[in-house]
Write an enzyme that holds these catalytic residues in place. Structure first.
Site, PDB file in Angstrom:
ATOM      1  N   ILE A 142       0.588  -0.939   0.071  1.00 37.10           N
ATOM      2  CA  ILE A 142      -0.642   0.190   0.169  1.00 37.10           C
ATOM      3  C   ILE A 142       1.256   1.261   0.260  1.00 37.10           C
ATOM      4  O   ILE A 142       1.928   0.919   0.957  1.00 37.10           O
ATOM      5  CB  ILE A 142      -1.045   0.341   1.362  1.00 37.10           C
ATOM      6  CG1 ILE A 142      -1.870  -1.383   1.580  1.00 37.10           C
ATOM      7  CG2 ILE A 142      -2.045   0.864   1.565  1.00 37.10           C
ATOM      8  CD1 ILE A 142      -2.424  -1.493   2.690  1.00 37.10           C
ATOM      9  N   SER A 143       0.228   2.171  -0.811  1.00 36.37           N
ATOM     10  CA  SER A 143       1.350   3.331  -1.151  1.00 36.37           C
ATOM     11  C   SER A 143       3.090   3.531  -1.368  1.00 36.37           C
ATOM     12  O   SER A 143       2.550   2.765  -2.232  1.00 36.37           O
ATOM     13  CB  SER A 143       1.191   3.841   0.651  1.00 36.37           C
ATOM     14  OG  SER A 143       1.577   5.592   0.541  1.00 36.37           O
ATOM     15  N   SER A 144       3.833   3.368   0.022  1.00 42.76           N
ATOM     16  CA  SER A 144       5.022   3.346  -0.779  1.00 42.76           C
ATOM     17  C   SER A 144       5.299   1.726  -0.996  1.00 42.76           C
ATOM     18  O   SER A 144       6.196   1.475  -2.093  1.00 42.76           O
ATOM     19  CB  SER A 144       5.662   3.918   0.254  1.00 42.76           C
ATOM     20  OG  SER A 144       7.965   3.763  -0.205  1.00 42.76           O
ATOM     21  N   ALA A 146       2.966   0.020  -2.803  1.00 42.01           N
ATOM     22  CA  ALA A 146       2.763  -0.058  -4.390  1.00 42.01           C
ATOM     23  C   ALA A 146       3.880   0.405  -5.309  1.00 42.01           C
ATOM     24  O   ALA A 146       4.133   0.192  -5.537  1.00 42.01           O
ATOM     25  CB  ALA A 146       1.410   0.014  -4.019  1.00 42.01           C
ATOM     26  N   HIS A 282      -6.282   8.483   0.367  1.00 35.23           N
ATOM     27  CA  HIS A 282      -5.287   7.818  -0.077  1.00 35.23           C
ATOM     28  C   HIS A 282      -5.169   6.382   1.510  1.00 35.23           C
ATOM     29  O   HIS A 282      -4.406   5.277   1.201  1.00 35.23           O
ATOM     30  CB  HIS A 282      -3.757   8.365   0.891  1.00 35.23           C
ATOM     31  CG  HIS A 282      -2.821   7.683   0.078  1.00 35.23           C
ATOM     32  ND1 HIS A 282      -2.495   7.411  -1.110  1.00 35.23           N
ATOM     33  CD2 HIS A 282      -1.493   7.331   1.434  1.00 35.23           C
ATOM     34  CE1 HIS A 282      -0.757   7.073  -1.093  1.00 35.23           C
ATOM     35  NE2 HIS A 282      -0.205   6.736   0.113  1.00 35.23           N
TER      36      HIS A 282
END
Ligand SMILES: *[C@@H]1O[C@H](CO)[C@@H](O)[C@H](O)[C@H]1NC(C)=O
Length: 314
Positions: A142-144, A146, A282
């Site tokens: 997830i996020s970084s 991803a 986010h």
């Protein structure tokens, strides 16, 4: 902690016969596991009962997170115990913000260095040590997490069979001069390229590679305030072009897997699917069951991951 709770609860039984002799937990690997120029931390979850040739799932954390938070923040360790696969939780060496290096030329390039090489060394070591299945290595974050998922899929298509990225950006979108460079332009959705330009970047990540590419699953909230939703479209352009698919979905399914989320499938053989999460920020919710399906990780025994070979080539 869990072990001691169990122990006291069943201490009267343990006095008769030892029932709980060993409980798998998150372990830090401190031995030399191969090239790791950035000194990425290596944490691993190996369930007590492994599949004969265990698949491997890599689960990198988000910015300001770490391996332990990632381990306790999802169901993957419990699912690994149920299905006999191994989970690798890499830990970012970037103590300032714990984001992954998704900018350096080294991390974006096959076997050239950066955080990506450290993570791939963990995979190679684990495959060797536990007789893992090299055709069933997956990555999700997830996020970084991803963003580094996209980097790993682009630079190491020979290592990963499939990936699932929640609220990330395209491979190469943060490309910059140095390690761990933050790209405001990409984060705010201002980096726009044609599919051909994105695909050329992906191909530059592993020059000369012509074999099959990993399957890609992406999720993005339409109200993402950290990594703008425009990146969803750019990722679709990137991977449809890499796979040689049309940018027009071959199917559209509303309210999947969550009410208000729309699933888009591209191409003819389930190599790319993208979920647009209406109104989601986010802080997008992990969808372990959907990712597990995508990786065919609930499959145990022979004949799993049948689509693995013969898919789209570079
Ligand atoms: C890395 O740098 C070299 C030399 O400038 C360049 O040719 C290559 O395309 C770069 N790789 C990536 C993945 O950006």
């Amino acid at each position: 902690m869990h072990f001691f709770t169990l122990r006291s609860a069943f201490s009267w039984l343990l006095a008769v016969a030892p029932i709980v002799s060993h409980c798998a937990s998150l372990q830090k690997v401190t031995s030399d596991f191969g090239p790791n120029p950035r000194n990425v931390g290596f944490y691993i979850y190996v369930p007590d009962k492994l599949a004969a040739r265990p698949p491997i799932l890599v689960n990198p954390h988000w910015c300001h997170g770490d391996a332990k938070a990632c381990y306790s923040g999802s169901q993957y360790a419990a699912l690994a115990s149920r299905y006999g696969f191994i989970v690798i939780y890499p830990d970012s060496p970037n103590t300032a913000d714990k984001c992954w290096d998704v900018s350096s030329n080294e991390t974006l390039t096959h076997d050239a260095g950066g955080d990506s090489l450290g993570i791939v060394s963990m995979v190679r070591w684990t495959l060797d040590k536990y007789n893992g299945d090299p055709n069933r290595v997956f990555v999700t974050g997830i996020s970084s997490g991803a963003m580094i998922t996209s980097v790993l899929l682009g630079a190491y298509p020979d290592v990963f069979a499939a990936g699932s990225a929640f609220a990330g950006v395209p491979y190469g979108c943060f490309a910059g001069n140095g390690y761990g460079v933050w790209s405001d332009a990409c984060a705010t959705g201002k980096v726009k390229k044609t599919g051909a330009e994105w695909a050329a970047l992906v191909k530059a990540g592993f020059p000369g590679y012509t074999r099959w590419r990993p399957r890609v699953q992406i999720f993005h909230g339409t109200s993402d305030e950290v990594l703008n939703y425009a990146n969803f479209e750019e990722e679709i352009k990137e991977w449809t072009t890499v796979f040689g698919f049309s940018e027009t979905p071959t199917s559209t399914t509303p309210n999947t897997p969550v009410r208000g989320w729309t699933k888009y499938v591209y191409g003819s053989n389930d190599w790319l699917e993208a979920y647009s999460a209406a109104g989601v920020s986010h802080n997008i919710q992990n969808q372990e069951a959907t990712a597990m399906d995508w990786f065919d990780l609930t499959c145990v025994g022979d004949g799993c991951f049948k689509w693995g070979k013969g898919g789209p080539k570079a």
